[in-house]
Design a protein around this motif. Structure first.
Motif, short mmCIF file in Angstrom:
data_model
loop_
_atom_site.label_atom_id
_atom_site.label_comp_id
_atom_site.label_asym_id
_atom_site.label_seq_id
_atom_site.Cartn_x
_atom_site.Cartn_y
_atom_site.Cartn_z
N THR A 2 0.84 -1.18 0.00
CA THR A 2 0.00 0.00 0.00
C THR A 2 0.88 1.24 0.00
O THR A 2 1.83 1.33 0.78
CB THR A 2 -0.90 0.02 1.25
OG1 THR A 2 -1.66 -1.18 1.28
CG2 THR A 2 -1.83 1.21 1.23
N ILE A 3 0.56 2.16 -0.88
CA ILE A 3 1.32 3.41 -0.89
C ILE A 3 0.67 4.40 0.06
O ILE A 3 -0.53 4.36 0.30
CB ILE A 3 1.43 4.01 -2.31
CG1 ILE A 3 0.06 4.41 -2.85
CG2 ILE A 3 2.12 3.06 -3.24
CD1 ILE A 3 0.13 5.25 -4.10
N GLU A 4 1.48 5.28 0.62
CA GLU A 4 1.00 6.33 1.50
C GLU A 4 0.92 7.62 0.69
O GLU A 4 1.85 7.97 -0.03
CB GLU A 4 1.94 6.51 2.69
CG GLU A 4 1.37 7.40 3.76
CD GLU A 4 2.24 7.42 5.00
OE1 GLU A 4 2.41 8.52 5.56
OE2 GLU A 4 2.76 6.36 5.39
N VAL A 5 -0.22 8.30 0.79
CA VAL A 5 -0.43 9.51 0.01
C VAL A 5 -0.77 10.65 0.95
O VAL A 5 -1.64 10.53 1.80
CB VAL A 5 -1.58 9.32 -1.01
CG1 VAL A 5 -1.76 10.56 -1.85
CG2 VAL A 5 -1.34 8.11 -1.89
N SER A 6 -0.06 11.76 0.81
CA SER A 6 -0.33 12.96 1.61
C SER A 6 -1.03 13.99 0.73
O SER A 6 -0.62 14.22 -0.40
CB SER A 6 0.97 13.56 2.15
OG SER A 6 1.61 12.63 2.99
N LYS A 7 -2.05 14.62 1.29
CA LYS A 7 -2.76 15.66 0.55
C LYS A 7 -1.98 16.96 0.54
O LYS A 7 -2.16 17.79 -0.34
CB LYS A 7 -4.14 15.88 1.15
CG LYS A 7 -5.07 14.70 0.98
CD LYS A 7 -6.42 14.97 1.58
CE LYS A 7 -7.32 13.76 1.41
NZ LYS A 7 -8.64 14.00 2.01
N GLY A 60 -3.76 17.61 6.53
CA GLY A 60 -2.60 16.94 7.09
C GLY A 60 -1.75 17.94 7.83
O GLY A 60 -2.16 19.09 8.04
N GLN A 81 -2.20 17.24 -5.06
CA GLN A 81 -1.41 17.32 -3.84
C GLN A 81 -0.91 18.75 -3.73
O GLN A 81 -0.35 19.30 -4.68
CB GLN A 81 -0.23 16.37 -3.90
CG GLN A 81 0.61 16.38 -2.63
CD GLN A 81 1.76 15.42 -2.73
OE1 GLN A 81 2.61 15.54 -3.61
NE2 GLN A 81 1.79 14.45 -1.83
N GLU A 115 -2.85 6.95 -6.68
CA GLU A 115 -3.00 7.79 -5.49
C GLU A 115 -4.48 8.15 -5.27
O GLU A 115 -4.95 8.15 -4.14
CB GLU A 115 -2.16 9.06 -5.64
CG GLU A 115 -0.67 8.81 -5.57
CD GLU A 115 0.16 9.99 -5.97
OE1 GLU A 115 1.27 10.14 -5.41
OE2 GLU A 115 -0.26 10.80 -6.84
N VAL A 118 -6.14 5.30 -3.60
CA VAL A 118 -5.81 5.21 -2.18
C VAL A 118 -6.63 6.22 -1.38
O VAL A 118 -7.11 5.93 -0.29
CB VAL A 118 -4.29 5.45 -1.95
CG1 VAL A 118 -3.97 5.63 -0.47
CG2 VAL A 118 -3.48 4.30 -2.54
N LEU A 119 -6.82 7.42 -1.95
CA LEU A 119 -7.57 8.47 -1.27
C LEU A 119 -9.08 8.32 -1.41
O LEU A 119 -9.85 9.05 -0.78
CB LEU A 119 -7.14 9.84 -1.80
CG LEU A 119 -5.71 10.25 -1.48
CD1 LEU A 119 -5.33 11.50 -2.27
CD2 LEU A 119 -5.54 10.47 0.02
#
Length: 121
Positions: A2-7, A60, A81, A115, A118-119
């Motif tokens: 799983t990839i981590e995605v930051s907004k 975030g 992003q 991404e 994921v979101l």
């Protein structure tokens, strides 16, 4: 995997300026409301100085500082992003970095399909 995605993320220059502002003013937070003038730039406030409401979305943290955006503005930006950067110049009149000769600036990039998945977009 799983990839981590930051907004929202921050450049090294932005993180450095956040640390400088925190050293002078204590814990800080960001809000970007959209619109014209100061509202189109991320504004840096002492925590508690700007009231967050039901119409704001937490995206975030950057440099241990929470970053919020108005929900109406977020609806336009949700597929991107936000990349908080720094450029020379004077910040918004109420933003804490104003006297430092540098100001925060929002750049952006579109999320990839992975991404977005994921979101949940």
């Amino acid at each position: 995997m799983t990839i981590e995605v930051s907004k929202v993320v921050a450049t090294d220059a932005a993180l450095e300026l956040i640390e400088l502002v925190k050293a002078k003013h204590g814990p800080v937070m960001f809000h970007q409301s959209g619109g014209c003038c100061d509202g189109s730039s991320p504004m840096c406030y002492a925590q508690g100085e700007f009231l967050i409401g039901d119409s704001d979305v937490w995206l975030g943290d950057i440099g241990d500082a929470p970053f919020y955006m108005s929900k109406a503005q977020y609806d336009y930006w949700k597929n991107t992003q936000l990349i908080i950067d720094v450029v020379p110049g004077r910040g918004g009149m109420f933003s804490l970095e104003g006297p430092e000769g540098r100001r925060f600036l929002t750049r952006s990039r579109m999320f990839t399909e992975e991404e977005r998945g994921v979101l949940g977009l």
